[in-house]
Design an enzyme around this catalytic site. Structure first.
Site, PDB file in Angstrom:
ATOM      1  N   ASP A  13       0.802  -1.223   0.000  1.00  0.00           N
ATOM      2  CA  ASP A  13       0.000   0.000   0.000  1.00  0.00           C
ATOM      3  C   ASP A  13       0.837   1.277   0.000  1.00  0.00           C
ATOM      4  O   ASP A  13       0.459   2.284   0.599  1.00  0.00           O
ATOM      5  CB  ASP A  13      -0.973  -0.001   1.200  1.00  0.00           C
ATOM      6  N   GLU A  14       1.957   1.229  -0.684  1.00  0.00           N
ATOM      7  CA  GLU A  14       2.844   2.392  -0.749  1.00  0.00           C
ATOM      8  C   GLU A  14       2.398   3.396  -1.808  1.00  0.00           C
ATOM      9  O   GLU A  14       2.904   4.521  -1.855  1.00  0.00           O
ATOM     10  CB  GLU A  14       4.284   1.949  -1.061  1.00  0.00           C
ATOM     11  N   ASN A  38      -5.261 -10.361  -3.535  1.00  0.00           N
ATOM     12  CA  ASN A  38      -4.968  -9.789  -2.216  1.00  0.00           C
ATOM     13  C   ASN A  38      -4.548  -8.331  -2.382  1.00  0.00           C
ATOM     14  O   ASN A  38      -4.664  -7.531  -1.463  1.00  0.00           O
ATOM     15  CB  ASN A  38      -3.892 -10.592  -1.463  1.00  0.00           C
ATOM     16  N   THR A 129      -5.810 -11.657   3.716  1.00  0.00           N
ATOM     17  CA  THR A 129      -6.926 -10.988   3.051  1.00  0.00           C
ATOM     18  C   THR A 129      -8.082 -11.965   2.830  1.00  0.00           C
ATOM     19  O   THR A 129      -9.138 -11.569   2.331  1.00  0.00           O
ATOM     20  CB  THR A 129      -6.484 -10.421   1.691  1.00  0.00           C
ATOM     21  N   GLN A 224       2.054  -6.137  -3.105  1.00  0.00           N
ATOM     22  CA  GLN A 224       2.532  -6.219  -1.723  1.00  0.00           C
ATOM     23  C   GLN A 224       3.800  -5.370  -1.522  1.00  0.00           C
ATOM     24  O   GLN A 224       3.991  -4.405  -2.241  1.00  0.00           O
ATOM     25  CB  GLN A 224       2.760  -7.685  -1.301  1.00  0.00           C
ATOM     26  N   THR A 239       3.096 -12.571   2.912  1.00  0.00           N
ATOM     27  CA  THR A 239       2.249 -13.183   1.907  1.00  0.00           C
ATOM     28  C   THR A 239       2.972 -14.428   1.385  1.00  0.00           C
ATOM     29  O   THR A 239       4.073 -14.757   1.862  1.00  0.00           O
ATOM     30  CB  THR A 239       1.877 -12.181   0.796  1.00  0.00           C
ATOM     31  N   VAL A 414       2.530  13.939  -4.047  1.00  0.00           N
ATOM     32  CA  VAL A 414       1.956  14.827  -3.032  1.00  0.00           C
ATOM     33  C   VAL A 414       0.422  14.795  -3.014  1.00  0.00           C
ATOM     34  O   VAL A 414      -0.215  15.711  -2.515  1.00  0.00           O
ATOM     35  CB  VAL A 414       2.453  16.283  -3.245  1.00  0.00           C
ATOM     36  N   GLY A 415      -0.140  13.747  -3.582  1.00  0.00           N
ATOM     37  CA  GLY A 415      -1.600  13.610  -3.577  1.00  0.00           C
ATOM     38  C   GLY A 415      -1.976  12.385  -4.379  1.00  0.00           C
ATOM     39  O   GLY A 415      -1.143  11.840  -5.106  1.00  0.00           O
TER      40      GLY A 415
HETATM   41  P1  GDP Z   1      -0.759   0.214  -3.589  1.00  0.00           P
HETATM   42  O1  GDP Z   1      -1.353  -1.056  -3.097  1.00  0.00           O
HETATM   43  O2  GDP Z   1       0.710   0.294  -3.334  1.00  0.00           O
HETATM   44  O3  GDP Z   1      -1.088   0.517  -5.024  1.00  0.00           O
HETATM   45  O4  GDP Z   1      -1.414   1.378  -2.722  1.00  0.00           O
HETATM   46  P2  GDP Z   1      -2.982   1.517  -2.306  1.00  0.00           P
HETATM   47  O5  GDP Z   1      -3.748   1.961  -3.490  1.00  0.00           O
HETATM   48  O6  GDP Z   1      -3.448   0.311  -1.585  1.00  0.00           O
HETATM   49  O7  GDP Z   1      -2.882   2.643  -1.206  1.00  0.00           O
HETATM   50  C1  GDP Z   1      -2.371   3.894  -1.472  1.00  0.00           C
HETATM   51  C2  GDP Z   1      -3.449   4.942  -1.161  1.00  0.00           C
HETATM   52  O8  GDP Z   1      -2.857   6.234  -1.101  1.00  0.00           O
HETATM   53  C3  GDP Z   1      -4.499   5.041  -2.254  1.00  0.00           C
HETATM   54  O9  GDP Z   1      -5.719   5.416  -1.650  1.00  0.00           O
HETATM   55  C4  GDP Z   1      -3.976   6.151  -3.143  1.00  0.00           C
HETATM   56  O10 GDP Z   1      -5.017   6.834  -3.839  1.00  0.00           O
HETATM   57  C5  GDP Z   1      -3.353   7.071  -2.138  1.00  0.00           C
HETATM   58  N1  GDP Z   1      -2.171   7.824  -2.595  1.00  0.00           N
HETATM   59  C6  GDP Z   1      -1.186   7.438  -3.441  1.00  0.00           C
HETATM   60  N2  GDP Z   1      -0.215   8.372  -3.507  1.00  0.00           N
HETATM   61  C7  GDP Z   1      -0.604   9.382  -2.685  1.00  0.00           C
HETATM   62  C8  GDP Z   1      -0.017  10.632  -2.284  1.00  0.00           C
HETATM   63  O11 GDP Z   1       1.083  11.012  -2.691  1.00  0.00           O
HETATM   64  N3  GDP Z   1      -0.719  11.383  -1.374  1.00  0.00           N
HETATM   65  C9  GDP Z   1      -1.925  10.997  -0.878  1.00  0.00           C
HETATM   66  N4  GDP Z   1      -2.518  11.805   0.014  1.00  0.00           N
HETATM   67  N5  GDP Z   1      -2.503   9.828  -1.227  1.00  0.00           N
HETATM   68  C10 GDP Z   1      -1.852   9.039  -2.103  1.00  0.00           C
HETATM   69  P1  IMO Z   2      -0.887  -4.309  -2.187  1.00  0.00           P
HETATM   70  O1  IMO Z   2      -0.404  -4.864  -3.488  1.00  0.00           O
HETATM   71  C1  IMO Z   2      -0.978  -4.705   2.166  1.00  0.00           C
HETATM   72  C2  IMO Z   2      -0.961  -8.786   3.770  1.00  0.00           C
HETATM   73  C3  IMO Z   2      -2.219  -9.190   4.505  1.00  0.00           C
HETATM   74  C4  IMO Z   2      -1.631 -10.153   5.519  1.00  0.00           C
HETATM   75  C5  IMO Z   2      -0.519 -10.836   4.739  1.00  0.00           C
HETATM   76  C6  IMO Z   2      -0.910 -12.190   4.159  1.00  0.00           C
HETATM   77  O2  IMO Z   2      -2.185  -3.591  -2.276  1.00  0.00           O
HETATM   78  O3  IMO Z   2       0.182  -3.507  -1.521  1.00  0.00           O
HETATM   79  P2  IMO Z   2      -2.419 -12.894   2.107  1.00  0.00           P
HETATM   80  O4  IMO Z   2      -3.880 -12.655   1.835  1.00  0.00           O
HETATM   81  O5  IMO Z   2      -1.514 -12.341   1.053  1.00  0.00           O
HETATM   82  O6  IMO Z   2      -2.110 -14.320   2.427  1.00  0.00           O
HETATM   83  O7  IMO Z   2      -2.136 -12.080   3.470  1.00  0.00           O
HETATM   84  O8  IMO Z   2      -0.176  -9.955   3.672  1.00  0.00           O
HETATM   85  N1  IMO Z   2      -1.188  -8.273   2.406  1.00  0.00           N
HETATM   86  C7  IMO Z   2      -1.145  -6.979   2.059  1.00  0.00           C
HETATM   87  N2  IMO Z   2      -0.985  -5.882   2.827  1.00  0.00           N
HETATM   88  N3  IMO Z   2      -1.090  -4.589   0.827  1.00  0.00           N
HETATM   89  C8  IMO Z   2      -1.228  -5.679   0.044  1.00  0.00           C
HETATM   90  O9  IMO Z   2      -1.214  -5.622  -1.295  1.00  0.00           O
HETATM   91  C9  IMO Z   2      -1.305  -6.947   0.667  1.00  0.00           C
HETATM   92  N4  IMO Z   2      -1.447  -8.212   0.213  1.00  0.00           N
HETATM   93  C10 IMO Z   2      -1.359  -9.013   1.280  1.00  0.00           C
HETATM   94  O10 IMO Z   2      -2.857  -8.095   5.105  1.00  0.00           O
HETATM   95  O11 IMO Z   2      -1.012  -9.412   6.564  1.00  0.00           O
HETATM   96 MG    MG Z   3      -2.888  -1.724  -1.811  1.00  0.00          MG
END
Ligand code: GDP
Ligand code: IMO
Ligand code: MG
Length: 424
Positions: A13-14, A38, A129, A224, A239, A414-415
């Protein structure tokens, strides 16, 4: 331009989806190489939000090829739901531009049941997940998995399902107190949707290598984060696939020498979903501030994410394992309004100060973060488009991270919107 891998540097979730979408404009093909649904990758374009689970985030750019590699685990029903949802938003998800490897393993209904039952029974839950990811990878390694290519041969498919359920039905009825699954029903359900899936199947390894030979640029999209890697993460709270950059080649069937750029996506603070060690976690108002400002709720499960300060010990380990050529730093805007910003520069472990995670049998257990503190800033960053337009304290924060890691921070986000990113 050349071929590049994009990976998450922390616990997922970066902001990988956002950066993949941004850079897709510079490539011809985007390949997912591990994980499954996931993942939840969010992309926001002109206020419209898209959440991708197994379809590559490149799908938002018309005409770009999108590939699901052999290293991915694919849930057929969830895949069809995902493409239906994307299609209803006006995107082209036809088999002409979206391909699935014959070798991709399928997540079966019994994988989801095992995932759920295990988490229900476990004393120490991983907090998965619940998508059946782990049990599907287990079957792959046990050599009893169902692969996408099996959809083209009903008799092989039926035999594989019967074989798998022989063992799993014992588990369901005798250990978990659940009803047995009827192999014929599982087979029929899958055959009913096979006609929609088969047109997507292809020899993607050859497709990718041919594209490369024709001078096309290819991006490999990780899911991940490195600390969730099955080998190098915080095992067992990980994972079930390899997340590190080098798995891009194995998970898509190309040789490693084809990929020369590696971009690590680093969030300006840290989050984690599910259980497991998290040394810089903030359980007080500070954690709540990050969760609220950053909207830190899971894109796949909606769970509140655990939040804390940036951890440069974890990131040094990521740099050691992946050797990124560049870092994209995301969500810097979320830190606006803090008087001070802490960052963990080392761990204290058994009275010693360590720059890297202790190489002990128990990994990150029992470490204490050692923090450095820098002054924060109040300015809203969401409209910043250049390095110079960032407040001085923000630039110092970013430069300090860069100095400690020894890797250029080439992109700053930044967003959440596609256009809220700039290069440095
Ligand atoms: P991913 O799994 O690495 O693609 O990341 P996710 O989508 O799960 O989580 C990132 C969250 O942060 C999402 O809701 C994006 O819309 C949001 N996001 C991404 N980059 C930025 C940023 O620079 N600033 C803010 N405020 N939100 C961001
Ligand atoms: P993205 O690609 C954050 C975590 C789960 C759990 C562990 C194992 O969006 O960054 P799993 O269902 O894979 O067996 O769960 O890994 N996990 C993630 N956490 N972002 C993800 O994907 C994840 N995919 C799995 O929360 O701790
Ligand atoms: Mg994510």
């Amino acid at each position: 331009m050349s071929n590049m891998t994009i990976v998450g540097a922390q616990w997922g979730d970066e902001g990988k989806g956002k950066i993949v979408d941004l850079l897709t404009s510079e490539v011809d093909m985007v390949v997912r190489f591990q994980g499954g649904n996931n993942a939840g990758h969010t992309v926001i374009v002109d206020g419209q939000k898209y959440v991708l689970h197994v379809v590559p985030s490149g799908i938002l750019h018309p005409g770009k090829m999108c590939i699901i590699g052999n290293g991915v685990v694919l849930d057929p029903e969830s895949f069809l739901d995902e493409i239906d949802a994307l299609q209803s938003l006006g995107l082209d998800v036809s088999p002409e531009r979206l391909k699935i490897s014959y070798k991709t393993h399928l997540i079966m209904p019994y994988h989801r049941i095992i995932d759920g039952a295990r988490e229900g029974h476990a004393k120490s839950k991983i907090g998965t997940t619940g998508r059946g990811i782990g049990p599907c990878y287990e079957d792959k390694k046990a050599r009893v998995g169902v692969r996408a290519g099996d959809l083209t041969d009903p008799e092989v498919l039926r035999a594989k399902i019967e074989h798998a359920l022989q063992e799993k039905n014992v588990l369901f009825t005798q250990l978990y107190g659940l009803p047995a699954l009827d192999p014929e029903t599982v087979f029929n359900d899958l055959m009913a949707i096979a006609p929609r899936l088969v047109p997507y199947l292809a020899d993607v390894s050859t497709l990718i290598m041919d594209a490369d030979a024709a001078g096309k640029n290819i991006m490999f999209e990780g899911a991940q984060g490195v600390m969730l890697d099955i080998d190098h993460g915080t095992y067992p709270f990980v994972t079930s696939s390899n997340v590190v950059c080098d798995n891009a080649s194995i998970g898509s069937g190309v040789h490693a020498g084809m990929i020369d750029q590696r971009i690590a996506i680093v969030k300006a603070y840290t989050t984690r979903v599910g259980s497991g060690p998290f040394p810089t976690e903030q359980l007080d108002d500070m954690g709540e501030f990050l969760r609220r400002q950053g909207g830190e709720y899971g894109a796949t499960t909606g769970r509140p994410r655990r939040c804390g300060w940036i951890d440069l010990v974890v990131l040094r380990e990521m740099v050691r394992l992946c050797d990124p050529t560049s870092i994209a730093l995301t969500k810097v805007d979320v830190l606006s309004g803090l008087k001070e910003i802490k960052f963990c520069v080392a761990y204290e472990y058994e009275g010693k100060v360590m720059q890297y995670p202790p190489q002990t049998p128990r990994g990150l257990d029992n470490v204490k973060p050692v923090y450095e503190v820098l002054p924060g800033w109040d300015e809203d960053l969401s409209t910043c488009t250049t390095w110079e337009s960032l407040p001085g304290n923000c630039r110092r924060y970013i430069e300090r991270i860069e100095n400690i890691l020894g890797v250029k921070i080439g992109f700053i986000s930044v967003g959440p919107d596609r256009n809220q990113t700039f290069r440095r």
